[in-house]
Write a protein that holds these residues in place. Sequence first.
Motif, PDB file in Angstrom:
ATOM      1  N   ASN A  12       0.860  -1.186   0.000  1.00  0.00           N
ATOM      2  CA  ASN A  12       0.000   0.000   0.000  1.00  0.00           C
ATOM      3  C   ASN A  12       0.897   1.237   0.000  1.00  0.00           C
ATOM      4  N   GLU A  14       0.289   4.389  -0.801  1.00  0.00           N
ATOM      5  CA  GLU A  14      -0.296   5.600  -0.207  1.00  0.00           C
ATOM      6  C   GLU A  14      -0.137   5.598   1.303  1.00  0.00           C
ATOM      7  N   ALA A  15      -0.434   4.455   1.931  1.00  0.00           N
ATOM      8  CA  ALA A  15      -0.323   4.362   3.384  1.00  0.00           C
ATOM      9  C   ALA A  15       1.130   4.474   3.832  1.00  0.00           C
ATOM     10  N   GLY A 189      -0.589  -0.877   6.129  1.00  0.00           N
ATOM     11  CA  GLY A 189      -1.326  -0.887   4.873  1.00  0.00           C
ATOM     12  C   GLY A 189      -2.681  -1.528   4.867  1.00  0.00           C
ATOM     13  N   ASN A 197      -7.269   4.129   9.512  1.00  0.00           N
ATOM     14  CA  ASN A 197      -5.999   4.844   9.420  1.00  0.00           C
ATOM     15  C   ASN A 197      -4.833   3.857   9.373  1.00  0.00           C
ATOM     16  N   ALA A 198      -3.742   4.274   8.733  1.00  0.00           N
ATOM     17  CA  ALA A 198      -2.497   3.511   8.824  1.00  0.00           C
ATOM     18  C   ALA A 198      -2.003   3.584  10.267  1.00  0.00           C
ATOM     19  N   TYR A 217      -4.664   8.541   5.210  1.00  0.00           N
ATOM     20  CA  TYR A 217      -4.066   8.526   3.876  1.00  0.00           C
ATOM     21  C   TYR A 217      -5.186   8.398   2.848  1.00  0.00           C
ATOM     22  N   ILE A 219      -7.252   6.493   0.975  1.00  0.00           N
ATOM     23  CA  ILE A 219      -7.713   5.110   0.874  1.00  0.00           C
ATOM     24  C   ILE A 219      -8.323   4.830  -0.492  1.00  0.00           C
ATOM     25  N   LEU A 239      -9.674  -2.187   3.112  1.00  0.00           N
ATOM     26  CA  LEU A 239      -9.012  -0.920   3.478  1.00  0.00           C
ATOM     27  C   LEU A 239      -9.953   0.018   4.213  1.00  0.00           C
TER      28      LEU A 239
END
Length: 240
Positions: A12, A14-15, A189, A197-198, A217, A219, A239
């Motif tokens: 992941n 982005e995370a 992730g 949330n991460a 982040y 998602i 997610l």
Amino acid sequence: MRIAVISDIHANLEAFTAVLENMQIKNVHACVCLGDVVGYGAEPEPVLQLLWENKIPSILGNHEEAVYDDDILHYFNPQAKKTALLTRKMLKPESVERIKKWPVNIEFHGALGVHGFPPDSIHKYLFEADQGAISRMWDSVPYKLCFVGHTHNLDLVAFDGHNVITYPLLEGGWLLDNRKTIVNVGSVGQPRDGDNNAKYVIWDTKMNALTICYVPYNIQKAADKILKAGFPEINARRLY
């Protein structure tokens, strides 16, 4: 020293990027990863490259094993197996060779890190160990503090020599005491604790304290990439 302990990034990007940015804000001095860098997510190669660019040591998770060991796939459900096979196609051969060299545990500042259960299990979940198993484990582990991942949930398990007590870890600070302790650091992730949330943990070695970090982040962007890459839909839905 403030050490970030992360786990279960699961490709992941982005995370992981959001967590790295958060570490800078939180004045982290070092970082250790407890495995499952790949799997489920759509960008295993970029995530691995980012991990290595930031010189973050990682240990082996079960999803790394699945990248190169067909025997591991027999333990995966159909969706996870499809994910592992797609992940293999996305990785460079040299990245797979680097993964193969990852150790099953890591010692840092007098603590031990392992993906599943101390001292060296990649596959055993912390919640699978009863009080007897946890107390016996400490007989063979010469560390007072262990960090694990694998379950995607934040928990702290303390042992005073007689009793084993489990505490949920919520966002904020936690002062460690003299008990032997296992800290489950959650997932960057793919959290599975009802909060999307991460998540990661900072261990302050001087104060002997934890900071539990929740990091928002994008998602939707991560989920869209999963679906576009042809991964099972559940990988995206989890997610949220």
